[in-house]
Design a protein around this motif. Structure first.
Motif, PDB file in Angstrom:
ATOM      1  N   LYS A   1       0.816  -1.219   0.000  1.00 11.90           N
ATOM      2  CA  LYS A   1       0.000   0.000   0.000  1.00 11.90           C
ATOM      3  C   LYS A   1       0.851   1.270   0.000  1.00 11.90           C
ATOM      4  O   LYS A   1       0.574   2.192  -0.784  1.00 11.90           O
ATOM      5  CB  LYS A   1      -0.993  -0.048   1.171  1.00 11.90           C
ATOM      6  N   PRO A   2       1.893   1.363   0.830  1.00 13.33           N
ATOM      7  CA  PRO A   2       2.789   2.527   0.694  1.00 13.33           C
ATOM      8  C   PRO A   2       3.446   2.600  -0.685  1.00 13.33           C
ATOM      9  O   PRO A   2       3.625   3.692  -1.239  1.00 13.33           O
ATOM     10  CB  PRO A   2       3.836   2.302   1.794  1.00 13.33           C
TER      11      PRO A   2
ATOM     12  N   GLN B   1       0.889   4.003  -3.044  1.00 15.06           N
ATOM     13  CA  GLN B   1       0.714   5.442  -2.855  1.00 15.06           C
ATOM     14  C   GLN B   1       1.878   6.208  -3.473  1.00 15.06           C
ATOM     15  O   GLN B   1       1.682   7.237  -4.129  1.00 15.06           O
ATOM     16  CB  GLN B   1       0.598   5.775  -1.364  1.00 15.06           C
TER      17      GLN B   1
ATOM     18  N   GLN C   1      -1.098   5.475  -7.152  1.00 17.15           N
ATOM     19  CA  GLN C   1      -2.300   4.664  -7.314  1.00 17.15           C
ATOM     20  C   GLN C   1      -3.444   5.105  -6.406  1.00 17.15           C
ATOM     21  O   GLN C   1      -4.610   4.834  -6.687  1.00 17.15           O
ATOM     22  CB  GLN C   1      -1.978   3.184  -7.016  1.00 17.15           C
ATOM     23  N   GLY C   2      -3.122   5.711  -5.296  1.00 18.36           N
ATOM     24  CA  GLY C   2      -4.120   6.101  -4.311  1.00 18.36           C
ATOM     25  C   GLY C   2      -3.406   6.452  -3.020  1.00 18.36           C
ATOM     26  O   GLY C   2      -2.187   6.662  -3.019  1.00 18.36           O
ATOM     27  N   TRP C   3      -4.154   6.462  -1.921  1.00 14.37           N
ATOM     28  CA  TRP C   3      -3.537   6.757  -0.630  1.00 14.37           C
ATOM     29  C   TRP C   3      -4.088   5.797   0.411  1.00 14.37           C
ATOM     30  O   TRP C   3      -5.167   5.234   0.251  1.00 14.37           O
ATOM     31  CB  TRP C   3      -3.806   8.206  -0.216  1.00 14.37           C
ATOM     32  N   GLN C   4      -3.322   5.589   1.470  1.00 17.45           N
ATOM     33  CA  GLN C   4      -3.774   4.730   2.548  1.00 17.45           C
ATOM     34  C   GLN C   4      -4.767   5.507   3.391  1.00 17.45           C
ATOM     35  O   GLN C   4      -4.419   6.479   4.052  1.00 17.45           O
ATOM     36  CB  GLN C   4      -2.590   4.257   3.397  1.00 17.45           C
TER      37      GLN C   4
ATOM     38  N   LEU D   1      -6.010   0.946   0.777  1.00 11.73           N
ATOM     39  CA  LEU D   1      -5.773   1.925  -0.269  1.00 11.73           C
ATOM     40  C   LEU D   1      -7.097   2.497  -0.775  1.00 11.73           C
ATOM     41  O   LEU D   1      -8.062   1.758  -0.977  1.00 11.73           O
ATOM     42  CB  LEU D   1      -5.008   1.291  -1.437  1.00 11.73           C
TER      43      LEU D   1
ATOM     44  N   SER E   1      -8.643   4.920  -3.888  1.00 16.35           N
ATOM     45  CA  SER E   1      -8.334   5.479  -5.205  1.00 16.35           C
ATOM     46  C   SER E   1      -9.426   6.450  -5.616  1.00 16.35           C
ATOM     47  O   SER E   1     -10.615   6.206  -5.384  1.00 16.35           O
ATOM     48  CB  SER E   1      -8.232   4.345  -6.235  1.00 16.35           C
TER      49      SER E   1
ATOM     50  N   ALA F   1       3.575  10.851  -6.385  1.00 17.63           N
ATOM     51  CA  ALA F   1       2.907  10.188  -5.269  1.00 17.63           C
ATOM     52  C   ALA F   1       1.549  10.837  -5.005  1.00 17.63           C
ATOM     53  O   ALA F   1       1.378  12.041  -5.189  1.00 17.63           O
ATOM     54  CB  ALA F   1       3.780  10.259  -4.026  1.00 17.63           C
ATOM     55  N   GLU F   2       0.590  10.030  -4.587  1.00 20.74           N
ATOM     56  CA  GLU F   2      -0.760  10.531  -4.318  1.00 20.74           C
ATOM     57  C   GLU F   2      -0.824  11.122  -2.913  1.00 20.74           C
ATOM     58  O   GLU F   2      -0.191  10.610  -1.968  1.00 20.74           O
ATOM     59  CB  GLU F   2      -1.781   9.393  -4.448  1.00 20.74           C
TER      60      GLU F   2
ATOM     61  N   ASP G   1      -3.081  12.405   0.534  1.00 19.24           N
ATOM     62  CA  ASP G   1      -4.203  11.912   1.334  1.00 19.24           C
ATOM     63  C   ASP G   1      -5.406  12.835   1.110  1.00 19.24           C
ATOM     64  O   ASP G   1      -5.313  14.047   1.279  1.00 19.24           O
ATOM     65  CB  ASP G   1      -3.804  11.909   2.807  1.00 19.24           C
TER      66      ASP G   1
END
Length: 394
Positions: free
Chosen positions: A159-160, A163, A167-170, A176, A178, A201-202, A204
């Protein structure tokens, strides 16, 4: 098995890292991945220390429960280059498994089983692995770059990594999120020995929202972005091997494999899309099946029904333990009681113990009648009878 499209003839060797990156992205999408991202494999010392600190705090609190493997190879979990020194780029691959219907709808039918969306289709490990291997073969056959493929099979914090690859954030539920797919993504990774341009990087985007924290039936989130696995229903019904703590059993409801609550309430799901990979779509037999029917499964029947799915991995006894708890939480006494009676004679002491609790909860008078007639000398089952009797007296 997922049928992969044929690998095309070898294209001209890209002249630049940017061209190689684009060729890998194009092939990944052709193979059926829904999203692709690239991130550096190297971590800054500060980021590495932060990851190790968070993991250390989690382990020190004992929140991992039976998942002792989380404490193994901690250094490798914190840094891809510790896992594989030659790694220069992380390719993060995602498969969308967005449901077509509300996954919480089954919770309103307590005579039926609620099975997590991700487990209703083919085991995602198999689906993801076949695609990752095909992509890895494409990269190797075309450019001979060394690589390693991962899908939840190595100490890599996926997941990190996702991110970092945009792809998305935790989210606050630790999964994750998105902007394109909500909370419904499976992740896999390829570590490459070549350095490629990285995606941004995505950030939050949870803001002040705490819907995922507030909906949790067992209060498994002591704080945003922190999960106490020992209270998580997914952990309790899948990873935990023995009897579930008595105070948590009523909170399971009819959830017999996993829990989608914190994922399903995420507001970002308004942008989610239905899964397009047919292997990940729910099988009709796993979409809210009757609890009483599941209670009749012997070992062979369990294996047949759940062949090729993630459910099969927990084994029949642990699965029937969960079914027994769900029967005890049902208000449909007429349908549930015969099933519980059947499970009281199950070969597995784990199942029999769960059935004792279910009987005492659903039919106290029947429990009082049966407790003198049953002589189960297994210590775990005997302990269940004693505990239920103590609760009745209290």
């Amino acid at each position: 098995m997922t049928r992969l499209p044929p690998v095309p003839k070898r294209p001209p060797r890209p002249a630049t890292p940017a061209a190689l990156r684009q060729a890998i992205r194009d092939e990944a999408l052709r193979l059926g991945f829904d999203a692709v991202g690239f991130a550096p494999a190297a971590l800054a010392p500060e980021a590495r220390r932060e990851r190790l600190q968070r993991l250390g705090d989690f382990l020190a609190a004992g929140w991992q429960g039976d998942m002792g493997w989380l404490g193994e190879r901690a250094d490798e979990r914190a840094d891809p280059q510790t896992l594989w020194r030659e790694a220069r780029t992380v390719v993060s691959l995602a498969l969308n498994y967005g449901p077509a219907v509300d996954p919480m709808a089954a919770l309103g039918h307590d005579d039926r089983a609620a099975i997590s969306v991700y487990a209703q289709g083919r085991d995602y490990h198999d689906v993801m692995k076949s695609k990752l291997k095909a992509l890895g073969r494409f990269i190797w056959d075309t450019w001979r770059h060394d690589l390693k493929v991962f899908v939840d099979t190595a100490p890599l914090m996926e997941k990190p990594a996702a991110q970092a690859a945009g792809q998305g954030w935790q989210g606050k539920h630790t999964n994750l999120v998105s902007r394109r797919f909500g909370s419904w993504l499976f992740l896999g990774e390829i570590l490459l020995s070549v350095e490629l341009p990285a995606d941004e990087a995505e950030a939050d985007h949870c803001g002040q929202c705490r819907a995922c924290l507030d909906v949790c039936p067992t209060a498994a989130f002591p704080a945003p972005y922190r999960l106490e696995a020992r209270r998580c229903i997914s952990y309790l019904t899948i990873e935990h091997e023995g009897p579930v703590d008595r105070d948590l059993r009523p909170l399971l409801g009819n959830r017999i494999y996993g829990c989608d609550d914190c994922l399903a309430v995420c507001p970002w799901n308004k942008f989610a899309q239905r899964a397009r990979e047919t292997a990940l779509m729910p099988r009709p037999a796993l979409d809210a099946p009757l609890l009483a029917e599941l209670a009749t499964l012997d070992e062979a029947g369990f294996r047949r029904r759940f062949a090729g799915t993630a459910v099969k991995r927990i084994g029949r006894d642990r699965f029937l333990r969960n079914v027994a708890y769900a029967l005890g939480n049902s208000a449909r006494r007429a349908a549930a009681l015969p099933a519980i009676e059947r499970l009281l004679g199950d070969p597995s002491p784990l199942v029999r113990g769960a059935a004792v609790w279910a009987l005492s909860r659903l039919a106290p008078q029947e429990f009082a009648r049966r407790r003198g007639a049953i002589r189960d000398e297994h210590p775990d089952v005997h302990a269940e009878w004693s505990a239920a009797l103590a609760e009745e007296v209290a």
